[in-house]
Design a protein around this motif. Structure first.
Motif, mmCIF file in Angstrom:
data_model
loop_
_atom_site.group_PDB
_atom_site.id
_atom_site.type_symbol
_atom_site.label_atom_id
_atom_site.label_comp_id
_atom_site.label_asym_id
_atom_site.label_seq_id
_atom_site.Cartn_x
_atom_site.Cartn_y
_atom_site.Cartn_z
ATOM 1 N N SER A 22 -2.708 10.928 -13.345
ATOM 2 C CA SER A 22 -2.890 10.601 -14.745
ATOM 3 C C SER A 22 -2.096 11.471 -15.704
ATOM 4 O O SER A 22 -1.795 11.038 -16.797
ATOM 5 N N ASP A 23 -1.762 12.714 -15.324
ATOM 6 C CA ASP A 23 -1.043 13.591 -16.239
ATOM 7 C C ASP A 23 0.468 13.589 -16.038
ATOM 8 O O ASP A 23 1.184 14.215 -16.797
ATOM 9 N N GLU A 24 0.955 12.894 -15.022
ATOM 10 C CA GLU A 24 2.384 12.926 -14.786
ATOM 11 C C GLU A 24 3.073 11.771 -15.525
ATOM 12 O O GLU A 24 2.466 10.730 -15.767
ATOM 13 N N PRO A 25 4.331 11.962 -15.904
ATOM 14 C CA PRO A 25 5.069 10.891 -16.581
ATOM 15 C C PRO A 25 5.162 9.662 -15.680
ATOM 16 O O PRO A 25 5.131 9.766 -14.455
ATOM 17 N N ILE A 26 5.273 8.503 -16.289
ATOM 18 C CA ILE A 26 5.301 7.256 -15.535
ATOM 19 C C ILE A 26 6.447 7.230 -14.522
ATOM 20 O O ILE A 26 6.286 6.716 -13.410
ATOM 21 N N GLU A 27 7.591 7.803 -14.877
ATOM 22 C CA GLU A 27 8.716 7.831 -13.943
ATOM 23 C C GLU A 27 8.357 8.604 -12.680
ATOM 24 O O GLU A 27 8.690 8.194 -11.567
ATOM 25 N N ALA A 28 7.660 9.721 -12.842
ATOM 26 C CA ALA A 28 7.240 10.513 -11.690
ATOM 27 C C ALA A 28 6.201 9.762 -10.867
ATOM 28 O O ALA A 28 6.205 9.833 -9.634
ATOM 29 N N ALA A 29 5.316 9.034 -11.535
ATOM 30 C CA ALA A 29 4.299 8.254 -10.827
ATOM 31 C C ALA A 29 4.951 7.151 -9.993
ATOM 32 O O ALA A 29 4.552 6.910 -8.853
ATOM 33 N N VAL A 30 5.964 6.508 -10.553
ATOM 34 C CA VAL A 30 6.668 5.450 -9.818
ATOM 35 C C VAL A 30 7.415 6.053 -8.631
ATOM 36 O O VAL A 30 7.372 5.512 -7.512
ATOM 37 N N GLU A 31 8.073 7.176 -8.844
ATOM 38 C CA GLU A 31 8.797 7.827 -7.751
ATOM 39 C C GLU A 31 7.837 8.231 -6.633
ATOM 40 O O GLU A 31 8.121 8.021 -5.456
ATOM 41 N N ARG A 32 6.696 8.778 -7.010
ATOM 42 C CA ARG A 32 5.700 9.174 -6.011
ATOM 43 C C ARG A 32 5.189 7.942 -5.261
ATOM 44 O O ARG A 32 5.039 7.961 -4.044
ATOM 45 N N PHE A 33 4.929 6.864 -5.984
ATOM 46 C CA PHE A 33 4.484 5.611 -5.367
ATOM 47 C C PHE A 33 5.501 5.133 -4.338
ATOM 48 O O PHE A 33 5.140 4.782 -3.213
ATOM 49 N N LEU A 34 6.749 5.110 -4.709
ATOM 50 C CA LEU A 34 7.790 4.634 -3.799
ATOM 51 C C LEU A 34 7.907 5.522 -2.565
ATOM 52 O O LEU A 34 8.018 5.017 -1.436
ATOM 53 N N ASP A 35 7.851 6.835 -2.760
ATOM 54 C CA ASP A 35 7.926 7.760 -1.629
ATOM 55 C C ASP A 35 6.745 7.572 -0.681
ATOM 56 O O ASP A 35 6.918 7.510 0.540
ATOM 57 N N GLU A 36 5.536 7.493 -1.232
ATOM 58 C CA GLU A 36 4.347 7.351 -0.399
ATOM 59 C C GLU A 36 4.307 5.991 0.293
ATOM 60 O O GLU A 36 3.879 5.888 1.446
ATOM 61 N N THR A 37 4.755 4.962 -0.404
ATOM 62 C CA THR A 37 4.793 3.631 0.192
ATOM 63 C C THR A 37 5.794 3.591 1.342
ATOM 64 O O THR A 37 5.502 3.056 2.421
ATOM 65 N N GLU A 38 6.956 4.172 1.145
ATOM 66 C CA GLU A 38 7.959 4.217 2.206
ATOM 67 C C GLU A 38 7.430 4.983 3.414
ATOM 68 O O GLU A 38 7.599 4.550 4.566
ATOM 69 N N SER A 39 6.766 6.090 3.175
ATOM 70 C CA SER A 39 6.190 6.878 4.259
ATOM 71 C C SER A 39 5.132 6.088 5.027
ATOM 72 O O SER A 39 5.086 6.121 6.268
ATOM 73 N N THR A 40 4.302 5.369 4.297
ATOM 74 C CA THR A 40 3.264 4.550 4.921
ATOM 75 C C THR A 40 3.882 3.465 5.790
ATOM 76 O O THR A 40 3.445 3.229 6.930
ATOM 77 N N LEU A 41 4.897 2.800 5.272
ATOM 78 C CA LEU A 41 5.557 1.738 6.035
ATOM 79 C C LEU A 41 6.300 2.302 7.242
ATOM 80 O O LEU A 41 6.316 1.680 8.316
ATOM 81 N N ASP A 42 6.882 3.478 7.104
ATOM 82 C CA ASP A 42 7.542 4.127 8.242
ATOM 83 C C ASP A 42 6.533 4.425 9.348
ATOM 84 O O ASP A 42 6.825 4.217 10.535
ATOM 85 N N SER A 43 5.356 4.911 8.971
ATOM 86 C CA SER A 43 4.310 5.187 9.964
ATOM 87 C C SER A 43 3.921 3.914 10.701
ATOM 88 O O SER A 43 3.724 3.916 11.918
#
Length: 55
Positions: free
Chosen positions: A2-23
């Motif tokens: 909630s406290d991070e800028p939207i760009e950082a939230a999107v970047e984190r989402f993409l990184d975590e999603t990619e990691s999940t799909l890789d697993s």
């Protein structure tokens, strides 16, 4: 998220999603577990977007 800028939230989402799909691709998680984790990431991103819109 909630406290991070939207760009950082999107970047984190993409990184975590990619990691999940890789697993999943490597066989470390089944489809149900992968979808559950992806839904969590989607919910977190949606909350970050909602927070950003209310500021």
């Amino acid at each position: 998220m909630s406290d991070e800028p939207i760009e950082a939230a999107v970047e984190r989402f993409l990184d975590e999603t990619e990691s999940t799909l890789d697993s999943y691709d490597q066989g470390y998680a089944d489809a149900d577990a992968t979808i559950t984790v992806l839904r969590t990431h989607i919910d977190e991103l949606a909350a970050a977007v909602d927070d950003d819109e209310t500021e």
